[in-house]
Design an enzyme around this catalytic site. Structure first.
Site, PDB file in Angstrom:
ATOM      1  N   GLU A   1     -17.170 -16.840  91.693  1.00 24.76           N
ATOM      2  CA  GLU A   1     -18.328 -17.266  92.505  1.00 24.76           C
ATOM      3  C   GLU A   1     -18.033 -18.406  93.479  1.00 24.76           C
ATOM      4  O   GLU A   1     -18.753 -19.392  93.530  1.00 24.76           O
ATOM      5  CB  GLU A   1     -19.488 -17.664  91.574  1.00 24.76           C
ATOM      6  CG  GLU A   1     -19.907 -16.542  90.649  1.00 24.76           C
ATOM      7  CD  GLU A   1     -21.077 -16.920  89.738  1.00 24.76           C
ATOM      8  OE1 GLU A   1     -21.525 -18.076  89.772  1.00 24.76           O
ATOM      9  OE2 GLU A   1     -21.536 -16.042  88.995  1.00 24.76           O
TER      10      GLU A   1
ATOM     11  N   GLU B   1     -19.649  -7.566  84.977  1.00 29.31           N
ATOM     12  CA  GLU B   1     -20.785  -8.189  84.262  1.00 29.31           C
ATOM     13  C   GLU B   1     -22.066  -7.395  84.470  1.00 29.31           C
ATOM     14  O   GLU B   1     -23.134  -7.959  84.738  1.00 29.31           O
ATOM     15  CB  GLU B   1     -21.006  -9.630  84.769  1.00 29.31           C
ATOM     16  CG  GLU B   1     -19.765 -10.496  84.738  1.00 29.31           C
ATOM     17  CD  GLU B   1     -20.029 -11.947  85.141  1.00 29.31           C
ATOM     18  OE1 GLU B   1     -21.194 -12.365  85.259  1.00 29.31           O
ATOM     19  OE2 GLU B   1     -19.032 -12.665  85.322  1.00 29.31           O
TER      20      GLU B   1
ATOM     21  N   HIS C   1     -24.661  -7.760  88.679  1.00 28.40           N
ATOM     22  CA  HIS C   1     -25.965  -8.190  88.165  1.00 28.40           C
ATOM     23  C   HIS C   1     -27.028  -7.678  89.140  1.00 28.40           C
ATOM     24  O   HIS C   1     -27.204  -8.241  90.218  1.00 28.40           O
ATOM     25  CB  HIS C   1     -26.043  -9.718  88.082  1.00 28.40           C
ATOM     26  CG  HIS C   1     -25.138 -10.301  87.046  1.00 28.40           C
ATOM     27  ND1 HIS C   1     -25.307 -10.058  85.696  1.00 28.40           N
ATOM     28  CD2 HIS C   1     -24.059 -11.105  87.143  1.00 28.40           C
ATOM     29  CE1 HIS C   1     -24.370 -10.707  85.016  1.00 28.40           C
ATOM     30  NE2 HIS C   1     -23.593 -11.344  85.873  1.00 28.40           N
TER      31      HIS C   1
ATOM     32  N   ASN D   1     -13.702 -12.981  91.152  1.00 31.18           N
ATOM     33  CA  ASN D   1     -14.909 -12.372  90.593  1.00 31.18           C
ATOM     34  C   ASN D   1     -16.153 -12.951  91.268  1.00 31.18           C
ATOM     35  O   ASN D   1     -16.257 -14.162  91.447  1.00 31.18           O
ATOM     36  CB  ASN D   1     -14.937 -12.700  89.087  1.00 31.18           C
ATOM     37  CG  ASN D   1     -15.934 -11.894  88.293  1.00 31.18           C
ATOM     38  OD1 ASN D   1     -15.995 -10.669  88.421  1.00 31.18           O
ATOM     39  ND2 ASN D   1     -16.719 -12.567  87.452  1.00 31.18           N
TER      40      ASN D   1
ATOM     41  N   ASP E   1     -25.491  -5.749  84.471  1.00 30.11           N
ATOM     42  CA  ASP E   1     -26.793  -5.602  83.820  1.00 30.11           C
ATOM     43  C   ASP E   1     -27.829  -5.380  84.918  1.00 30.11           C
ATOM     44  O   ASP E   1     -27.582  -5.696  86.085  1.00 30.11           O
ATOM     45  CB  ASP E   1     -27.163  -6.764  82.880  1.00 30.11           C
ATOM     46  CG  ASP E   1     -27.135  -8.149  83.506  1.00 30.11           C
ATOM     47  OD1 ASP E   1     -27.093  -8.256  84.746  1.00 30.11           O
ATOM     48  OD2 ASP E   1     -27.180  -9.123  82.735  1.00 30.11           O
TER      49      ASP E   1
END
Ligand code: XIL
Length: 397
Positions: A170, A289, A258, A216, A291
């Site tokens: 990030e 990651e 996400h 990432n 979701d």
């Protein structure tokens, strides 16, 4: 002529099936892919389906189902928190290795690959580090040396046990940040300048010649305008291209994944195109990651199925979009969900105004949701000629 040949083959096939159906009940059952785990189905394509692991849940003796599903459904694991700097070095100079060691040992016992998460990030840093920089007791020069030491120490400790490292996480701003023009954001860029990114990859490589080293980030699932001033995917693409051109040992780009059903998100072809474009730089890709959360309106919280069902459907569709895109691109090595049950999802704690949740593939009672079934069917129905085995890069020297 061709047709007759085919029909002959068909007849033979029918005869074989008929024979199979008459074998005694003691013989093994015909292969039923729907009873296989995500891990097994993914590995047919060389794809590692993984999950983030919450170590408190894993060690909770009153909840054996959590541990059972981590080990049976997934081929890869990521520590949700215990490899972050604040967890590893809560007091300056004193490393608390126990939880991370336990996590890595667990993966080894279960023959799971490990995504190391995370070496350099602006969040979950130890208080001694951030306050030391804030009050001037840690100089910029000392900070750079502390980062080098941290990366070297952690990568060294788990050398040979980590498949992919999230080296930098990030680093890039979002269009809603100030200034809105995309830029390198956060603690590390502010204190060391963006050069820390190349340094971090080089230090990680020096400590482990074999791990795949990843950048990432979130909101890089698809390209937008193509202008790096407002298109984060383009910004990260340009960054990766320039790092590669400088010989920096970056092997992969992880897209966190996400998503939220309220945003509409992307279609499979957009996401496939993005993965392909990154692969064109010679790097691996991964969803790291995943979701897909939804807003928990009052009606959702009251159990109103007319509001719950479309959210679960949209969530499943988004999980599936990322999975299909990953399957379609041979550089996409792994697909990791950020927790698998709503019982432990980070979403309700993090997105509370308005409240959000329902983000994972199992409900709070470990019942698989439609999202789980869709991931499974994507894996089952995939195969040549569109879906081919993975191709991993050699770690860059
Ligand atoms: C989250 C964890 O899930 C939470 O338990 C913790 O409180 C905060 O961090 N992007 C990342 C992850 O790279 O490390 C974050 O994990 C979620 C967002």
């Amino acid at each position: 002529m061709k047709l007759r040949q085919w029909s002959t083959v068909g007849l033979v096939a029918v005869a074989t099936v008929a024979t199979l159906n008459t074998v005694p009940a003691t013989a093994s059952r015909p292969y039923d892919p729907t009873t296989q785990s995500l891990a097994t189905l993914g590995l047919r394509h060389g794809l590692h389906v993984g999950t983030a692991v919450n170590m408190d849940a894993l060690n909770d003796a009153s909840d054996p189902q959590y541990r059972k599903l981590v080990s049976s459904e997934f081929a890869s694991v990521t520590a949700e928190n215990v490899m972050k700097w604040e967890s590893l070095e809560p007091t300056r100079g004193t490393y608390n290795w126990a939880p991370a060691d336990q996590f890595v040992d667990f993966a080894k016992r279960n023959r799971q690959s490990v995504r190391g998460h995370v070496l350099v990030w602006h969040n979950q840093l130890p208080a001694w580090l951030t306050s030391g920089v804030a009050d001037g007791s840690i100089s910029k020069q000392e900070l750079r040396e502390l980062l080098r030491k941290h990366i070297t120490t952690v990568v060294n400790r788990y050398k040979g046990k980590i498949w992919q490292w999230d080296v930098v996480n990030e680093a890039v701003s979002d269009p809603w940040d100030t200034p809105s023009t995309l830029h390198y954001k956060g603690f590390w860029a502010q204190n060391l300048g963006p050069g820390y990114i190349a340094d971090a990859f080089r230090w990680a490589r020096a400590a482990d010649p074999k791990a795949l080293l990843f950048y990432n980030d979130y909101n890089i699932e698809a390209f937008g305008s193509g202008n790096p001033a407002d298109d984060k995917t383009q910004f990260v693409y340009d960054m990766t291209k320039s790092l590669r051109a400088q010989g920096v040992p970056i092997d992969g780009v992880g897209s966190q994944g996400h998503l939220g059903t309220q945003y509409g998100n992307f279609d499979t072809l957009q996401v496939t195109a993005a993965l392909k474009k990154f692969s064109g730089l010679g790097v691996a890709t991964a969803f790291t990651e995943v979701d897909v959360r939804s807003q928990l309106t009052e009606a959702v919280q009251a159990g109103n199925s007319e509001e719950i069902n479309p959210r679960l459907q949209a969530s499943a569709a988004n999980f599936s979009v990322l999975m299909k895109a990953c399957l379609a691109v041979r550089s996409c090595l792994s697909y990791t969900v950020w927790g698998f049950s709503d019982k432990y999802s980070w979403v309700p704690g993090w997105f509370s105004d308005p409240p959000e949740g329902l983000a994972t593939i199992y409900d709070e009672n470990y019942q698989p949701k439609r999202a789980y079934q869709e991931l499974k069917s994507d894996l089952i129905f995939a195969g040549p000629p569109y879906v081919l085995p993975r191709i991993a890069p050699k770690p860059r020297r």
